[in-house]
Design an enzyme around this catalytic site. Structure first.
Site, mmCIF file in Angstrom:
data_model
loop_
_atom_site.group_PDB
_atom_site.id
_atom_site.type_symbol
_atom_site.label_atom_id
_atom_site.label_comp_id
_atom_site.label_asym_id
_atom_site.label_seq_id
_atom_site.Cartn_x
_atom_site.Cartn_y
_atom_site.Cartn_z
ATOM 1 N N TRP A 125 3.024 4.071 10.713
ATOM 2 C CA TRP A 125 4.029 3.040 10.958
ATOM 3 C C TRP A 125 5.405 3.455 10.452
ATOM 4 O O TRP A 125 6.399 2.832 10.785
ATOM 5 C CB TRP A 125 3.599 1.729 10.303
ATOM 6 C CG TRP A 125 3.719 1.726 8.801
ATOM 7 C CD1 TRP A 125 3.222 2.652 7.927
ATOM 8 C CD2 TRP A 125 4.408 0.764 8.003
ATOM 9 N NE1 TRP A 125 3.533 2.309 6.643
ATOM 10 C CE2 TRP A 125 4.256 1.152 6.651
ATOM 11 C CE3 TRP A 125 5.113 -0.403 8.294
ATOM 12 C CZ2 TRP A 125 4.803 0.432 5.593
ATOM 13 C CZ3 TRP A 125 5.651 -1.121 7.225
ATOM 14 C CH2 TRP A 125 5.505 -0.710 5.897
ATOM 15 N N ASP A 126 5.461 4.507 9.633
ATOM 16 C CA ASP A 126 6.730 5.037 9.142
ATOM 17 C C ASP A 126 7.732 5.185 10.283
ATOM 18 O O ASP A 126 8.912 4.909 10.133
ATOM 19 C CB ASP A 126 6.514 6.424 8.508
ATOM 20 C CG ASP A 126 5.436 6.464 7.445
ATOM 21 O OD1 ASP A 126 4.499 5.642 7.518
ATOM 22 O OD2 ASP A 126 5.510 7.329 6.565
ATOM 23 N N GLU A 138 -0.428 -1.292 -0.376
ATOM 24 C CA GLU A 138 -1.833 -0.871 -0.398
ATOM 25 C C GLU A 138 -2.516 -1.116 -1.745
ATOM 26 O O GLU A 138 -3.655 -0.698 -1.942
ATOM 27 C CB GLU A 138 -1.945 0.594 0.010
ATOM 28 C CG GLU A 138 -1.513 0.783 1.451
ATOM 29 C CD GLU A 138 -1.477 2.241 1.900
ATOM 30 O OE1 GLU A 138 -1.752 3.123 1.076
ATOM 31 O OE2 GLU A 138 -1.161 2.467 3.088
ATOM 32 N N LYS A 190 2.501 -1.490 -4.816
ATOM 33 C CA LYS A 190 2.860 -0.082 -4.643
ATOM 34 C C LYS A 190 4.257 0.022 -4.033
ATOM 35 O O LYS A 190 4.985 0.972 -4.287
ATOM 36 C CB LYS A 190 1.818 0.547 -3.720
ATOM 37 C CG LYS A 190 1.938 2.027 -3.503
ATOM 38 C CD LYS A 190 0.847 2.495 -2.535
ATOM 39 C CE LYS A 190 1.031 3.930 -2.117
ATOM 40 N NZ LYS A 190 0.273 4.242 -0.889
ATOM 41 N N GLN A 191 4.598 -0.949 -3.208
ATOM 42 C CA GLN A 191 5.824 -0.852 -2.420
ATOM 43 C C GLN A 191 6.165 -2.245 -1.896
ATOM 44 O O GLN A 191 5.351 -3.151 -1.969
ATOM 45 C CB GLN A 191 5.601 0.104 -1.256
ATOM 46 C CG GLN A 191 4.544 -0.382 -0.270
ATOM 47 C CD GLN A 191 4.034 0.750 0.606
ATOM 48 O OE1 GLN A 191 3.148 1.471 0.189
ATOM 49 N NE2 GLN A 191 4.621 0.897 1.763
#
Lengths: 759, 759
Positions: A355-356, A482, A590-591
């Site tokens: 998906w980046d 994640e 994580k993000q």
């Protein structure tokens, strides 16, 4: 050669193993089709581990990936990008003394990427052990105007005495993929390409190879050209061909070897052996200077469309330019490929597309060079049938679910909770198609392909979600973060699904009276579309009354926080030190997840909620992903936290250039490259693409004097300059357009200056 | 030979491959230490696939189990039970005509398990192709009184003419584990034991073998004894030894070969070669009839303690007896092993020990023969240090978390969402220790070992759980139902944790003034115990006001149901046809979860809630697990749904004997064997062990005339007979005890009759 701020260079860079590996990545050459890591042509002394690699985007083999417990639907094979061939080896001898940076005396030495010329370089002033002094200049180019072509231009200037200059130039068909024991998702076996045929024809050598499982083949051709060649000898054996060529040079004379290599694969070429011969002929037809001129023209055109410059922060300005150069090197140029997670600069992540591309990379191309975005989206369209198969595997009777990681279209993730369960990829792709449409008005793509993707992927929400107490819920999915997996009503996912479904209905209204072939082909009808509309309207979006934030998912806020203060810095990234169950049990990110939702759909919640969320999630986010800091920068800028935004931007800018994650030796972090761009243009510039039009909200951090960027909107090229109290927009080409600055609509005729009151 | 209802037998059983494999399981011999599948001694014709296997409980090798994505803490090797040796091969020749059921004429043929004698048998009336008529009787025994010993007693009666009877009896050291491609968690490689030494000594042959990774060894010894032996020849080669023995027999004479095999492993014996010699000597010292007598005595004693008889339902009565016999065959007899999921009857589930032991098998032994329970719990104590290590892997700084599947103590599950995340195993083990204590009052075990397990495992709840809005929550665990994974506040888990923590505190009060060494050793203190007590008190137990049921977990009821009516019967079990994400997203149960909580802790919720839950979950449970129907039977009986209870009981009774899951060829389903017993005694009998004492609540299904069972409570042996309007309790030995019937306390002196009013 480009001007100072067009060149990223290192003077006398370190020669230890770690730094050499890092430089292999940072100075790699690629053009979206081929990629070549910048290994030294002459090799390294014993004990050095080079990750010498050359890759073709989309060229893969299959390998087994058997899960220890074989539950239904788990993936048991994956696609892996292959290390195809080594054409970069050139050994140099000066009167039989072999050149090496590890012998003799190095007077001066530098390496560079020239983003204006589109080449990389290495220059050494070297004195051999026996006292021969030479200046060696090596220019490498992956051609943007002839994609199969990679050249090495090897110049040796004799400084203090005449000498016989001899090159041994190799073409090696026996290469293996590199096996990295630290890679969590590494293949079980070391993969390699099987050489099938090796051939000498005139001064060209050809090696044709085939994959073991995927049925693909590739042919490489190599020609070495030495002006004034006196002697040549060819050693051929076991799919390794070495061309030994020499001539005598006088003092102050430059002896120059030009090595042409072309790569043709069976994905793009019917007969790759013939294609390689043809491409080689085409390359040699032109003087190398003409190839360089074309490359420079190509680059000039590119920069003219996407230029970003920051006054008052040279490092940042260069980092942004470097990123944009790498994005051009990484982006696939045809519909057979996409943008691998590490570009074409390394094998980590196995050349997979994630998906980046849609969420971090396309936002750059969409507003600068949207044809690239269209090509990337065509790749998704080409693999739609695999996404339909994938949806069936996950239990959906209709619709398409794109794989989390893939090369040729099938899922490659070996851990479904942080792979196949990330349903948001469907929304990401739909979002990106809509953004492309909003930026370009390209109704042709929408009608022929884009809408079909949007509809087929929208169907998955209708099946994965369901009504509960009057609201539309989506259970058991994983959001971008994640560190929480298989959750219910992930805010990011639900908000995106709401937007996706709304647009699916909107596009049906737009296209139903037209020739759009997909409507009939996929059997879309009014009733189903009404279902999309209703689910979108009834979408449940978690909101916490007490904290006045959007919870990441239904249960996120009920979990305890991890005590981050007590965690040792060596234990980051946490996924390498904590069992997933432990991470999933805590409020730890994580993000950005909710924060990312706030960025991409800022009208999904009021500004105070976004600010509360930002401050809340910031405390529990580890930024263990390279996809993190750029989004925090963008949202900080959006929320008026301009200096915080600068801090996060600078972290992003360092990800590869300072190897902040200690992973860059395995390849550049492509998503972060897009993130760096976005932090400037979407962050400080405040760019958003909405149905109402193009929005800007320019902000300037204290440290910067000013910055400028160029964008393309509805075919109009616009230069934007942001100074302390003023933003200036200049129409460079195309028709006049309306746009919004700070929410106020303006018309840009030729030039528009919007001033801000001095405090 | 036992009476009719003591023998499970098949007359002229089918000889197709499937049925032969099934019979290998159903008629296997085991004694808790060794297990031998009942393959034909003479082998099978070509094309038949026998799962010929002999196993030692707890004897394993390690094998790799690399997850495709190597997240921290995921298990990358597992223990697998080995197929150790083949000592069951005996070929028979009558005047050179080789015996086989597939040649000549079979006049009659039957196979049986004699649960009174503790042996299995096969008898054939056979006429050879050349007309020799013989009656062959083969009795096999795994000795309960000498665990390493397995005997084959091969009798050939010559019916119509004299003949030379020759046996070729094998001892084969070259065997492999069977590789079953349909086993979801099969090992990646085919495992085998490496023969190290092969030796002939007198008439005994010895083969010593070693494992590849686990550093274990085993020696098998074989002796063949033929009364009146005339000729003997030994063929030895490549770790395969064949003893060829013959003699002439007259008409009506019986020629009898007795084959002794002993198995000694390095887990139990310092020198397994010497131990094998000693064990063989011991075995041969006694006439075989004496070995049979000891076996029969052992069985008589066993049945005297655990007898269950049902009048009016012969099949069910036999099925229960068969189950109890198999439980005795399966249960580990020392602290080095436990009860493998398939007993010692096959390789499926790789010889692993699971929660099945504590929750399905110990409830049988605890109330009949509690010494077995103690030994099984000693196994858990022996592996406590591995459970402590396992807890660290999962991120817990203190306490012990038992592995989901194991042989020697370390986790063997390759899929943590339905493995390591099943934290309830800690509660299951604690529950079982408490039940053992309640049934026996064995304070010695509790003080020396049991309490330490309970405290160390209780610590995990304190770390995995946390307070949220004043209540104690446990997030991200998996309950017994594997169709919902990684959920929050699983009712079963929380209720069990509440009980576990309460008892952890209670035991501290009980033992703190005593010599209990664990308190100091593990550093347990008042404050920590107060924490246990408080968490137990504050435990959050999900309850739905609307449905008036206990939801399986926080989000269970918000999920959609699967449309079970539309699922084809071939798609069951669903885990073999649906992706886990699809199952997790729906209200669908593989097996009882909340219903199991209602069984084991019936005071955790009012009876109407249990009834509501029962009716609710019954509709969405697929019974895809063999652990399901017995619990539904028990709870149906508990809730007065007696005929429903009978239906579920009969399903359980058929699991292996009618191979209801089509898996019995790979081994018996040990947990279900316990479930069959429980359905009678805990279900219809209503037995519960509570702190207040022993509770009974006898119910009689219409179909049954009456039933009786024997139990042991606080060292008092009690016979219970349940008739339509009356339950009669008789004290067979031990002191008078108080107990509860239908909640009313009674004192059982010698005999107690409790009548129920006729309607």
């Amino acid at each position: 050669m480009g001007s100072q701020n067009e060149i990223y260079q290192l003077h006398n860079p370190a020669l230890d193993n770690y730094n050499l590996l890092l430089q292999e990545t940072l100075f790699h050459n690629a053009n979206g089709y081929i990629g070549v890591r910048s290994a030294f042509e002459e090799g390294y002394p014993e004990g050095y581990q080079s990750l010498r690699g050359q890759y073709i985007n989309g060229f893969y083999d299959m390998t087994e990936m058997e899960p220890p417990e074989r539950l239904f639907g788990l993936i048991d094979e994956k696609q892996v990008m292959l290390n195809v061939r080594d054409t970069q080896s050139v050994k140099l001898f000066i009167d039989d003394e072999e050149f090496s940076l590890f012998t003799g005396t190095v007077r001066s030495y530098r390496r560079w990427v020239d983003t204006a010329e589109g080449v990389t370089g290495r220059q050494v002033h070297w004195i051999s052990p026996l006292g021969k002094e030479v200046e060696i200049t090596i220019i490498r180019m992956a051609s943007f105007t002839q994609l199969p072509l990679f050249t090495i231009d090897y110049q040796v200037k004799l400084l203090n005495q005449p000498a016989v200059v001899m090159f041994q130039s190799g073409h090696n068909g026996m290469v293996l993929n590199h096996y990295d024991p630290l890679e969590p998702s590494r293949a079980e076996q070391v993969l390699y390409l099987n050489p099938a045929e090796s051939e000498l024809m005139g001064d060209a050598s050809y090696i044709t190879s085939i994959t073991t499982e995927s049925g693909l083949s590739v042919c490489t051709a190599v020609v070495n050209f030495l002006e004034g060649e006196e002697q040549r000898q060819i050693f051929a054996g076991n799919y390794e061909i070495t061309d030994q060529i020499s001539r005598t040079g006088e003092v102050q004379e430059t002896v120059r070897l030009i090595k042409y290599a072309v790569f043709c694969d069976s994905i793009r070429y019917g007969n790759c052996r013939e294609a390689a011969a043809l491409e080689m002929d085409n390359a040699r037809l032109l003087p190398i200077e003409e190839l360089y001129r074309r490359q420079a023209d190509f680059m000039a055109d590119y920069w003219d469309r996407c230029l970003v410059e920051i006054e008052g922060d040279y490092d940042s300005s260069l980092a942004v330019r470097y990123s944009m150069f790498q994005l051009l090197q990484a982006v696939g140029k045809d519909i057979y490929c996409n943008v691998p997670a590490k570009g074409l600069s390394g094998e980590r992540d196995e050349g997979h597309y994630c998906w980046d591309t849609e969420m971090y990379i396309q936002p750059f191309f969409t507003v600068t060079d949207p044809a690239y975005t269209r090509t990337l989206l065509e790749f998704r369209y080409r693999t739609l049938s695999s996404a339909i198969e994938n949806a069936r595997l996950l239990g959906h009777k209709a619709g398409a679910l794109y794989p989390w990681r893939t090369i040729m279209g099938r899922e490659c993730s070996g851990y479904f909770p942080a792979g196949a369960a990330q349903y948001h990829i469907n929304g990401d792709i739909a979002y990106s198609i809509i953004a492309y449409y909003l930026a370009t008005g390209d109704l042709d793509f929408l009608s022929c392909k884009g809408a079909e993707i949007i509809w087929q992927t929208a169907r998955i929400w209708m099946d994965a979600g369901h009504y509960f107490k009057g609201q539309f819920h989506i259970n058991t999915v994983t959001g971008p973060d994640e560190y929480s997996c298989l959750v219910n009503n992930n805010y990011y996912t639900n908000l995106l699904a709401q937007y996706h479904l709304e647009w699916a209905a909107k596009l049906y209204e737009l296209l139903k009276g037209t020739e759009c072939p997909a409507i009939g082909r996929i059997g879309l009808h009014e009733e189903e579309v009404a279902g999309f509309r209703e689910a979108s309207r009834a979408m449940f979006l978690p909101y916490d009354d007490e904290l006045k934030i959007n919870p990441q998912d239904d249960s996120f806020l009920s979990k305890p926080r991890m005590d981050l203060a007590s965690i040792h810095k060596d234990d980051y990234p946490l996924m390498l030190s904590y069992h997933p169950v432990h991470l999933y049990r805590h409020q730890i990110c994580k993000q950005p997840d909710t924060i990312l939702a706030h960025f991409i759909l800022e009208d999904g919640q009021p500004e105070p909620v976004m600010l509360n969320s930002y401050l809340y999630y910031e405390k529990i986010t580890t930024h263990d992903s390279s996809l993190s800091s750029s989004i925090f920068s963008i949202m900080a800028a959006r929320l008026g936290l301009c200096e915080k935004a600068l801090g996060y931007f600078e972290l992003s800018a360092q990800v590869d250039l300072n190897d902040r994650f200690r992973t860059t030796i395995h390849g550049i972090n492509a998503a972060n490259l897009g993130g760096i761009y976005m932090a400037v243009v979407y962050g400080f510039g405040g760019l958003r693409l909405k149905e109402s039009g193009l929005h800007l909200r320019p902000r300037l951090p204290e440290k910067w004097q000013s910055y400028r960027f160029k964008i393309c909107y509805q075919n109009t090229r616009i230069a934007v300059a942001v100074e302390k109290y003023r933003a200036t927009l200049t129409r460079e080409s195309g028709a006049a357009v309306n746009l919004y600055i700070e929410g106020v609509e303006y018309r840009l005729e030729d030039r528009l200056v919007v001033s801000r009151r001095r405090p």
